[in-house]
Design a protein around this motif. Structure first.
Motif, PDB file in Angstrom:
ATOM      1  N   ILE A  46      -4.726   9.039  -9.485  1.00 52.96           N
ATOM      2  CA  ILE A  46      -4.189   8.229  -8.388  1.00 52.96           C
ATOM      3  C   ILE A  46      -4.871   6.862  -8.411  1.00 52.96           C
ATOM      4  N   ASN A  47      -4.047   5.829  -8.442  1.00 49.12           N
ATOM      5  CA  ASN A  47      -4.566   4.472  -8.542  1.00 49.12           C
ATOM      6  C   ASN A  47      -4.202   3.607  -7.343  1.00 49.12           C
ATOM      7  N   GLN A  48      -3.151   3.965  -6.631  1.00 47.34           N
ATOM      8  CA  GLN A  48      -2.684   3.140  -5.517  1.00 47.34           C
ATOM      9  C   GLN A  48      -3.696   3.187  -4.385  1.00 47.34           C
ATOM     10  N   GLY A  49      -4.180   2.009  -3.981  1.00 46.62           N
ATOM     11  CA  GLY A  49      -5.281   1.936  -3.034  1.00 46.62           C
ATOM     12  C   GLY A  49      -5.029   2.678  -1.736  1.00 46.62           C
ATOM     13  N   SER A  50      -3.836   2.535  -1.152  1.00 52.02           N
ATOM     14  CA  SER A  50      -3.550   3.179   0.124  1.00 52.02           C
ATOM     15  C   SER A  50      -3.597   4.691   0.003  1.00 52.02           C
ATOM     16  N   VAL A  51      -3.191   5.216  -1.155  1.00 53.26           N
ATOM     17  CA  VAL A  51      -3.220   6.665  -1.358  1.00 53.26           C
ATOM     18  C   VAL A  51      -4.647   7.137  -1.602  1.00 53.26           C
ATOM     19  N   VAL A  52      -5.449   6.331  -2.277  1.00 53.79           N
ATOM     20  CA  VAL A  52      -6.861   6.683  -2.464  1.00 53.79           C
ATOM     21  C   VAL A  52      -7.568   6.749  -1.109  1.00 53.79           C
ATOM     22  N   VAL A  53      -7.288   5.775  -0.239  1.00 57.90           N
ATOM     23  CA  VAL A  53      -7.876   5.785   1.103  1.00 57.90           C
ATOM     24  C   VAL A  53      -7.501   7.074   1.833  1.00 57.90           C
TER      25      VAL A  53
END
Length: 502
Positions: free
Chosen positions: A240-247
């Motif tokens: 997972i690379n998408q910042g909002s999903v990492v958060v």
């Protein structure tokens, strides 16, 4: 008699049922990814999505460990009798997936295949100093260089330098749809754009590995859906690379987030043969027009570090952003340089991007808005992933958002990318001063003498701007708590899945 036959039949059926019940289900790691591979030939591919499968299917002479230090892979040891000679001793008894034994002849064939211009291998620039590959016996490989090459071991650790079975290439021509490796897993099933199933290699040379029976890659383009898959247990792990999903993942009580600084580099590249990008003044103007920290916050939610031409995490060589020209946004200076370059009213251009993380759509949208403030109107060309790669290979773009594979050694990354003869110089960039510095850096074996060369080179590349260097993203994997033994590597490699267990 009939009753006896019925009894026998019941006993047979019961035995079959007990046998079926006794057979344990294969232990499977299911991994979610957002992109399909673009071929499987290690000497040809360029996409990260392909390399992440090749990590489990092939081996190299050497590899980077999770501390980004070179360690043995197919070579159990090596020595350097002089600065232009490397002698590698191969592990004995290593078997290809076909069952054939790996020998020095397969290594020689693999290196020469990469060096052959007809192969069009992006790995050629890593090892183009090789003068000859000799095979004194079945388990010894001697490499002779035309000149010293500080990054040779780093180059040999590249996925593009995986060792392939000579006989398989001779049979198939290329390996884009088949596998001829020695890796911990073997290709069992592949449904494009859906899944790929790899099964345990029973002959793998690392004793006791891999620890699971199979690995299944599932292609799920939406990153939020990847996280949902880990949460539900449908996936054991997801990239997972998408910042909002990492958060969001970091807030989930039922998942584990593994993260470390990466060595890959996000760039905004120019085709320097197309107007107005033939003019370095225009390219440099756009460097002042963008706000790199704002891009990191908007596109990555902070899970990245602003970087120059050498990935920021390579502390031994990378200049910090405050020592690089044009890294403080200055739209007034951008407009002055655009006027100096012949575009006082700005211009229109196109940005090729793809709606995936590697394709950089989020980055392209931020750059589009920032360029508009200095009169540059950029239209986004969103294309599907296969078309994106095809246009990258054919240099068919005005500008493009890319994610480039970095390296702890500056030569391996910079020479192939920015030298006028570099294998992946997709900018078609030519600069004699840059070439001279690149050539000096790669032949100098003393790190202390190399460092000032690469410091000068970083400043020059920022000023000549074949690309705008943006940031290095973090490497992030999201796992189920029951998955143990996996380690993140800063270059994104997944080969520690051979040690993972459930």
């Amino acid at each position: 008699m009939r009753a006896w036959l019925v009894g026998v039949a019941l006993l047979v059926a019961a035995g079959s049922l007990l046998s079926a019940q006794a057979a344990p289900a294969p232990v499977t790691i299911t991994l979610g990814v957002d992109q399909e591979v673009v071929g499987l030939d290690p000497h040809i591919v360029t996409a990260f999505s392909s390399f992440r499968r090749l990590d489990l299917l092939y081996n190299k002479l050497v590899r980077y460990n999770d501390q980004l230090r070179i360690e043995p892979d197919l070579a159990e040891s090596w020595e350097t009798p002089d600065s232009r000679t490397y002698v590698f001793r191969l592990r004995r008894g290593v078997r290809f997936h076909s069952g054939a034994e790996l020998t020095s002849e397969d290594v020689r064939f693999s290196l020469e295949r990469v060096l052959d211009p007809a192969t069009r291998s992006p790995g050629r620039s890593y090892i183009d100093a090789i003068e000859s590959v000799e095979t004194p016996d079945r388990y010894t490989v001697r490499i002779r260089l035309r000149h010293p090459l500080a990054s040779l071991l780093s180059g040999l650790a590249s996925g593009n330098l995986a060792i392939v079975e000579k006989a398989a290439v001779q049979q198939h021509g290329n390996l884009q749809r088949t596998v001829a490796g020695t890796g911990p897993f073997m290709l069992a099933e592949w449904v494009p754009d859906n899944f790929m199933r790899l099964v345990r290699n029973p002959r793998y040379f690392r004793r006791g590995l891999p620890r699971v029976d199979q690995v299944v890659f599932r292609v799920i383009p939406d990153q939020a859906s990847l996280l949902a898959g880990v949460r539900s247990g449908a996936l054991d792990m997801a990239t997972i690379n998408q910042g909002s999903v990492v958060v969001q993942a970091k807030r989930e009580p039922g998942v584990v987030v593994l993260q470390k600084p990466g060595i890959n580099l996000r760039i905004f590249s120019f085709n320097t043969t197309r107007p107005p990008f033939q003019n370095p003044v225009v390219r440099y103007a756009l460097s002042f027009a963008i706000d790199r920290e704002a891009i990191v916050q908007a596109a990555e939610l902070g899970f990245a570090e602003v970087s120059g031409p050498i990935p920021a995490s390579v502390r031994a060589y990378a200049l910090p952003a405050n020592r690089l020209p044009s890294y403080r946004r200055d739209t007034a200076r951008a407009r002055r340089l655009l006027a100096e370059g012949g575009y006082p009213n700005g211009f229109s251009t196109r940005i090729v991007t793809s709606p995936t993380y590697e394709g950089g759509i989020a980055v392209a949208q931020v750059i589009q808005a920032q360029l508009r403030e200095v009169g540059v109107v950029a239209t986004l060309e969103q294309v599907e992933w296969g078309t994106y790669i095809d246009r990258w290979v054919k240099r068919d773009f005005d500008t493009m958002v890319e994610l480039r594979g970095g390296d702890p050694d500056p030569d391996r990354f910079l020479y192939r990318t920015f030298h006028s003869a570099g294998a992946v110089n997709n900018f078609l960039f030519k600069d004699e001063a840059v070439d001279r510095l690149l050539e000096r850096g790669r032949v100098n074996l003393d790190p202390e003498r190399r460092k000032p060369i690469y410091e000068e080179l970083q400043v020059l590349l920022v000023e000549r701007a074949p690309a705008l260097f943006l940031y290095t993203p973090f490497e992030t994997q999201v796992l189920r708590p029951g998955l143990r033994g996996f380690r993140v590597v800063g270059n994104g490699s997944l080969y520690y899945l051979e040690e993972a267990q459930k």
